[in-house]
Design a protein around this motif. Sequence first.
Motif, mmCIF file in Angstrom:
data_model
loop_
_atom_site.group_PDB
_atom_site.id
_atom_site.type_symbol
_atom_site.label_atom_id
_atom_site.label_comp_id
_atom_site.label_asym_id
_atom_site.label_seq_id
_atom_site.Cartn_x
_atom_site.Cartn_y
_atom_site.Cartn_z
ATOM 1 N N GLY A 65 -9.465 -1.718 3.145
ATOM 2 C CA GLY A 65 -9.520 -2.153 1.755
ATOM 3 C C GLY A 65 -9.146 -1.048 0.784
ATOM 4 O O GLY A 65 -8.352 -1.244 -0.141
ATOM 5 N N VAL A 66 -9.695 0.139 1.007
ATOM 6 C CA VAL A 66 -9.380 1.282 0.138
ATOM 7 C C VAL A 66 -7.896 1.637 0.242
ATOM 8 O O VAL A 66 -7.220 1.897 -0.769
ATOM 9 C CB VAL A 66 -10.259 2.493 0.514
ATOM 10 C CG1 VAL A 66 -9.803 3.736 -0.241
ATOM 11 C CG2 VAL A 66 -11.725 2.205 0.219
ATOM 12 N N GLY A 67 -7.367 1.649 1.471
ATOM 13 C CA GLY A 67 -5.964 1.997 1.672
ATOM 14 C C GLY A 67 -5.010 1.007 1.023
ATOM 15 O O GLY A 67 -3.992 1.399 0.433
ATOM 16 N N LEU A 68 -5.328 -0.281 1.109
ATOM 17 C CA LEU A 68 -4.452 -1.290 0.508
ATOM 18 C C LEU A 68 -4.450 -1.191 -1.010
ATOM 19 O O LEU A 68 -3.400 -1.321 -1.654
ATOM 20 C CB LEU A 68 -4.885 -2.685 0.949
ATOM 21 C CG LEU A 68 -4.605 -3.044 2.404
ATOM 22 C CD1 LEU A 68 -5.153 -4.419 2.739
ATOM 23 C CD2 LEU A 68 -3.101 -2.999 2.691
ATOM 24 N N VAL A 69 -5.618 -0.977 -1.592
ATOM 25 C CA VAL A 69 -5.681 -0.807 -3.049
ATOM 26 C C VAL A 69 -4.842 0.403 -3.473
ATOM 27 O O VAL A 69 -4.068 0.338 -4.439
ATOM 28 C CB VAL A 69 -7.146 -0.646 -3.506
ATOM 29 C CG1 VAL A 69 -7.212 -0.233 -4.969
ATOM 30 C CG2 VAL A 69 -7.912 -1.955 -3.296
ATOM 31 N N ALA A 70 -4.968 1.510 -2.739
ATOM 32 C CA ALA A 70 -4.196 2.713 -3.066
ATOM 33 C C ALA A 70 -2.700 2.484 -2.886
ATOM 34 O O ALA A 70 -1.884 2.958 -3.692
ATOM 35 C CB ALA A 70 -4.664 3.875 -2.194
#
Length: 447
Positions: A65-70
């Motif tokens: 989730g964090v990686g996709l947002v970034a």
Amino acid sequence: MGLWAGWPSWALTKRPEADTPAEWLSREDHSWAVASFDLANLMSAWPASLLAEHAGRKGCLLAVGVGLVASFGLLYAPSRWAVFAARSLAGVCKSVAYATVPGFMAEISADQARGRLNVIVVLSDSLGMLVSLSVGPRIKYAVMNGLSLVIGLAFLAAVIRVPETPHYLLSKSRLDDARKALRWYRPRSTTIDNNRRLNQITLAVRDDMRDPGTYHELFTDDGNRAAVLLVAGACFAQRAGGIGCVLAYSTTTMPTHGPVRPGDVAIMFAVVRLACSVAVVPLIDVYGRRPLLVGSHLVLAVITAAYALCLLYIEDRPDNWGPSVCVILFSVAYSMGAGIVPGALVGEMFPANVKSRAVTVVSFVSSLGSFIINKAYLPVSDAFGVHVMFFVFCVVNAAWTILAYVFLFETKGMSLSAIQDHLDDYNSTSSSDNEDEGKLPSPNAHL
């Protein structure tokens, strides 16, 4: 991940206006923009497996989730390097998701519903592609990126609520947490049923974790080696059979003077895939994995050959419906087997003690196939014609059709421990063969 899969098809062909990739990407950059996703997926396979082993299923989903947002945030930088970085980060997220989601789905679902639950992943992927291909070309580039970022944030917020799986918690000797997690996942089950299920999981995990898994065991144990070959073959054929190129390049390499615009064909591709993914939900646990996979790749071999012939002999005709029809039929055939079965097999085939290492190997092989095919597509098509690549897809699909028909066994309705028992027959068969070459193997000791 479906949003990222559909991104090249609309973003790389969007009209050159302020702050769009067409302003700063060359045609050579297009192939790298597509292939950097697979290259990062390839290079991060091993680190992703380590993360899956040490951070747990929930920890990995939070990282995704964090990686996709970034990654969606990086797209706001007007630079070719920002595009490459964003696609690469998304590829890393795919590795982590690939190492986590199949096992996660297999561990939280009932045996009789495991196949149907895995289809939810495909439905979500198909929905993401549909949104990307239908909405992306019709709104501003920055607005579409913002929408994608919001969806990533919604996913991240949802995952925070989800507990770790009982299987993983028991593998870390966290019995009380595993009991609470099982109660969360099965709120309608009685305490007696949950305790019985917890005992079954405990025995299965204890059996799997008795000996720490190693890469040496993965390839020297006959059952593990068979599982790796089968799952790696299914995932390689899924990626190298043409899906990535059809999705990413259909708007740039389909004939533009045909009766249907390439952009509209891409949207229909996503619509049909979503509809067929819904239709196949009850089929995977009724007809089984093997018939769907074999039939799907057989039809894909025929369709890719027909597409190549249409491009080779009648491409210049303005009434040539062949490519458009083939792309839609490709979506149907892919969604009815090749697009769903490999994910189910990844979650089913490997014991807990070597699962992370097996997923690493499978992810590496499938990502390698995807990278080679996606990177070669534009250079080969420009040099020799698009039809050559579709003949390659035909060969890949036909070869896997034969191999799957001969070697793949059915896992429908089998518990995870029963699948391991079936694979373990290889060990007993090898031992008996060494002791007495004249005896025929057991009927249950083949794939």
